[in-house]
Design a protein around this motif. Structure first.
Motif, short mmCIF file in Angstrom:
data_model
loop_
_atom_site.label_atom_id
_atom_site.label_comp_id
_atom_site.label_asym_id
_atom_site.label_seq_id
_atom_site.Cartn_x
_atom_site.Cartn_y
_atom_site.Cartn_z
N ASP A 91 0.83 -1.47 0.54
CA ASP A 91 -0.13 0.25 0.11
C ASP A 91 0.64 1.26 0.05
OD1 ASP A 91 -2.55 -1.54 0.10
OD2 ASP A 91 -1.77 -1.89 2.31
N GLY A 92 2.14 1.54 -0.59
CA GLY A 92 2.83 2.27 -0.98
C GLY A 92 2.91 2.33 0.77
N ILE A 93 4.68 3.61 1.49
CA ILE A 93 4.97 3.88 2.10
C ILE A 93 4.73 5.07 2.83
CG2 ILE A 93 6.86 4.99 3.83
CD1 ILE A 93 8.55 3.31 1.35
N ASP A 94 3.65 5.66 3.94
CA ASP A 94 2.48 7.10 5.02
C ASP A 94 4.13 7.64 5.33
OD1 ASP A 94 0.73 6.11 3.89
OD2 ASP A 94 0.56 4.58 5.03
N VAL A 95 4.97 6.76 5.86
CA VAL A 95 5.82 7.01 7.10
C VAL A 95 7.28 6.50 6.74
CG1 VAL A 95 6.41 7.96 9.63
CG2 VAL A 95 4.41 7.79 8.37
N TYR A 96 8.35 7.31 6.74
CA TYR A 96 9.63 7.19 6.85
C TYR A 96 10.95 8.13 7.06
CZ TYR A 96 14.78 5.72 4.86
OH TYR A 96 15.67 5.65 4.44
N PHE A 97 11.51 6.92 8.62
CA PHE A 97 11.93 7.22 9.32
C PHE A 97 13.51 6.58 8.73
CE2 PHE A 97 12.22 8.57 13.62
CZ PHE A 97 13.12 8.56 13.75
N ASP A 98 14.18 8.02 8.54
CA ASP A 98 15.87 7.59 7.39
C ASP A 98 16.65 7.84 8.81
OD1 ASP A 98 17.07 7.55 5.90
OD2 ASP A 98 17.71 9.72 5.48
N ASN A 99 17.30 6.71 8.78
CA ASN A 99 18.62 7.19 9.95
C ASN A 99 20.46 7.29 8.73
OD1 ASN A 99 17.13 7.18 13.02
ND2 ASN A 99 16.57 5.08 11.61
N VAL A 100 20.16 6.61 7.07
CA VAL A 100 21.61 6.32 6.68
C VAL A 100 21.65 7.47 5.95
CG1 VAL A 100 20.75 3.88 7.19
CG2 VAL A 100 19.88 4.72 5.32
N GLY A 101 20.69 7.73 4.89
CA GLY A 101 20.44 8.65 3.95
C GLY A 101 21.30 7.80 2.83
N GLY A 102 21.33 8.51 1.03
CA GLY A 102 22.13 7.77 0.90
C GLY A 102 21.59 7.34 -0.16
N GLU A 103 21.28 6.30 -1.04
CA GLU A 103 20.79 4.86 -2.04
C GLU A 103 19.88 4.71 -1.08
OE1 GLU A 103 23.73 2.06 -3.89
OE2 GLU A 103 24.71 3.34 -4.43
N ILE A 104 20.09 4.41 0.28
CA ILE A 104 18.49 3.59 0.44
C ILE A 104 17.65 4.91 0.91
CG2 ILE A 104 17.29 3.10 2.76
CD1 ILE A 104 19.26 0.96 1.33
N LEU A 105 17.76 5.89 1.10
CA LEU A 105 17.28 7.26 1.18
C LEU A 105 16.40 7.17 -0.40
CD1 LEU A 105 15.87 9.62 2.37
CD2 LEU A 105 17.54 10.89 1.61
N GLU A 106 16.98 7.43 -1.23
CA GLU A 106 16.29 7.51 -2.86
C GLU A 106 15.39 6.73 -2.82
OE1 GLU A 106 19.15 6.81 -6.53
OE2 GLU A 106 20.06 8.52 -5.40
N THR A 107 15.63 5.01 -3.06
CA THR A 107 14.51 3.99 -3.02
C THR A 107 13.49 4.56 -2.40
OG1 THR A 107 17.07 2.69 -3.27
CG2 THR A 107 14.90 1.48 -2.94
N THR A 108 13.83 4.30 -1.40
CA THR A 108 12.67 4.43 -0.71
C THR A 108 11.35 5.53 -0.71
OG1 THR A 108 13.27 3.79 1.69
CG2 THR A 108 11.71 5.15 1.78
N LEU A 109 12.59 7.46 -1.13
CA LEU A 109 11.50 7.68 -1.87
C LEU A 109 10.22 7.76 -3.05
CD1 LEU A 109 13.91 10.86 -1.42
CD2 LEU A 109 11.95 10.53 0.35
N GLY A 110 10.99 6.60 -4.09
CA GLY A 110 10.31 6.53 -4.82
C GLY A 110 8.66 5.52 -4.98
N LEU A 111 8.57 5.45 -3.31
CA LEU A 111 7.45 4.63 -3.26
C LEU A 111 6.39 5.33 -1.72
CD1 LEU A 111 9.59 1.17 -2.42
CD2 LEU A 111 8.40 1.50 -3.76
#
Length: 333
Positions: free
Chosen positions: A210-230
């Motif tokens: 159902d997609g992502i409503d809240v992303y709690f980011d502790n790492v930045g970088g490529e993982i942040l980039e990937t998560t933003l797309g969802l």
């Protein structure tokens, strides 16, 4: 009597190593008028320690020759202030050392909690960071999907457990099958994606139908980039840290800003735990209730010995911890 402290011998240009630190011995500090002499019991080990070596952040930069700053739980040994008495347990902005002196008005007397390590983990920096970031910025609602990076770490593990207590679907991101199993089996997340495996985007999409409503980011970088797309439209991104960027000379991403933020009308906000200090009592009450109900499992990773602090930090940056990492310098009173 003498006192040991660890200083930054040389600022790192790349990955941190034990050679960047030096253990020194000097005279015991003496408290001046209005000060207290503190004996260090527990020191917090955080990824932020590494970021302070890269320049000024929300605090002054750490330079070569400086003792490494830390947040510590200490016992008052001597006091020249009516605010505190010998034997009091306090929290203080300190350094990697056996003993320090501090102005009495700059330390915080703590309640009697056993074990004392909980004052650094679930009721301390880790738990309060998780609570304030998720509740104040993420603002999750029951039924929403929360994704947490560094999910086996000191903050991420509490974020996910709070999310579950609120009735959300919680998906972690962690490194390796063992950590992912810890996140789901021990901490109770609904799913966990191994960022070291192939196909992270597909795995995360499958875990978040159902997609992502809240992303709690502790790492930045490529993982942040990937998560933003969802992310779903009007999703919230809580920017807590960027551990993937701290120990490298070649930081990366995310490359999809600001476009994805505009198209999806996302809200991204960074914070540090002190921003919400006015609500610390509220956070502690909620965390204590969830612990008492068994909805939050306290996870701690304690390394013994001041001399092992550099290795504890290097290991943290390499992801070898589960739960809140700290160094035990002295015995509990």
């Amino acid at each position: 009597m003498t006192n040991r402290q660890i200083v930054v011998a040389e600022l790192p240009q790349g990955s941190l190593s034990p050679d960047h630190f030096e253990l020194q011995t000097g005279p015991m500090p003496k408290p001046q008028d209005g000060e207290v002499l503190l004996r260090t019991i527990l020191m917090s080990i955080d990824a932020a320690n590494r970021s302070w070596m890269q320049g000024a952040t929300y605090r002054d930069a750490v330079n070569a020759g400086d003792p490494m700053p830390t947040y510590a739980i200490c016992e008052v040994m001597e006091s020249t202030s009516p605010r505190l008495s010998p034997g009091d347990i306090v929290a203080a902005e300190s350094v990697w050392a056996d003993h320090v002196t501090r102005p009495a008005h700059k330390v915080q007397k703590l309640p009697k909690v056993q074990p004392l390590s909980h004052l650094l983990s679930v009721y301390g920096i880790a738990g309060k960071t998780a609570f304030h970031g998720l509740m104040q910025i993420g603002q999750p609602l029951a039924g929403e999907t929360i994704v947490v990076s560094a999910a086996a770490g000191s903050v991420g593990g509490y974020v996910g457990q709070i999310g579950k207590a609120l009735g959300c679907r919680v998906v972690g991101i962690a490194g390796g099958p063992e950590k992912c199993a810890f996140v789901t089996e021990e901490l109770g997340f609904d799913a966990c994606v191994d960022y070291r495996a192939d196909g992270v985007f597909k795995a995360l999409r499958a875990a978040c139908p159902d997609g992502i409503d809240v992303y709690f980011d502790n790492v930045g970088g490529e993982i942040l980039e990937t998560t933003l797309g969802l992310m779903n439209e009007r999703g919230r991104v809580v920017c807590c840290g960027a551990i993937s960027q701290y120990d490298t000379t070649n930081p990366t991403g995310p490359r999809n800003l600001p476009g994805v933020v505009v198209v999806k009308r996302l809200r991204m906000e960074g914070f540090i735990v002190m921003d919400f200090a006015r609500d610390d009592a509220k956070a502690t009450r909620a965390l204590q209730e969830w612990v008492a109900q068994g909805k939050i499992k306290v996870t701690e990773d304690i390394v013994d010995g001041l001399e092992n602090a550099p290795h504890a930090l290097i290991g943290l940056l390499n992801g070898d911890n589960t739960g809140k990492r700290m160094v035990r310098v002295g015995a509990d009173p």
